[in-house]
Design an enzyme around this catalytic site. Structure first.
Site, PDB file in Angstrom:
ATOM      1  N   CYS A   1       0.959  -1.320   0.132  1.00  0.00           N
ATOM      2  CA  CYS A   1      -0.017   0.012  -0.035  1.00  0.00           C
ATOM      3  C   CYS A   1       0.819   1.108   0.035  1.00  0.00           C
ATOM      4  O   CYS A   1       1.502   1.630   0.959  1.00  0.00           O
ATOM      5  CB  CYS A   1      -0.728  -0.087   1.261  1.00  0.00           C
TER       6      CYS A   1
ATOM      7  N   CYS B   1      -0.108   3.892   2.488  1.00  0.00           N
ATOM      8  CA  CYS B   1       0.495   3.306   3.978  1.00  0.00           C
ATOM      9  C   CYS B   1       1.897   3.709   4.085  1.00  0.00           C
ATOM     10  O   CYS B   1       2.232   3.993   5.267  1.00  0.00           O
ATOM     11  CB  CYS B   1       0.308   1.696   4.042  1.00  0.00           C
TER      12      CYS B   1
END
Length: 102
Positions: free
Chosen positions: A30, A33
């Site tokens: 991600c 993230c």
């Protein structure tokens, strides 16, 4: 560096923790993230002793992600007394993440 939490120790580290707990539900694949991770690390250092901060990899702890209905990452949740008290979904600036804390 933010500590990791898994299905095996989620109860002890998060739900049974006497401190408010910020959990960063994330995944290695991600991009957002990865952008939030250094901010979460800063918050962990700056609030050490008053807030516990953990990162949970949703791919490694799917049961916990499902229990809390994490549908997109990053998802940040604040737990207090074993209950979710605040949630934010998506990459957020530091001020917005800190605003989640009690």
């Amino acid at each position: 560096m933010t500590q990791m939490v898994t299905s095996a120790d989620f109860q002890e580290k998060v739900l049974d923790n006497p401190l408010p707990v910020l959990v960063d539900f994330s995944a290695s694949w991600c991009g957002p993230c990865r952008r939030v991770a250094p901010i979460v690390d800063e918050i962990a250092q700056e609030h050490e002793g008053s807030v516990a901060v953990f990162k949970l990899d949703i791919d490694e702890s799917r049961d916990i992600a499902e229990r809390y209905r994490v549908m997109s990452v990053p998802t940040l949740m604040v737990f207090q007394d074993g209950q979710v008290v605040n949630t934010a979904i998506g990459a957020r600036p530091k001020s917005a993440i800190e605003a989640l804390l009690p």
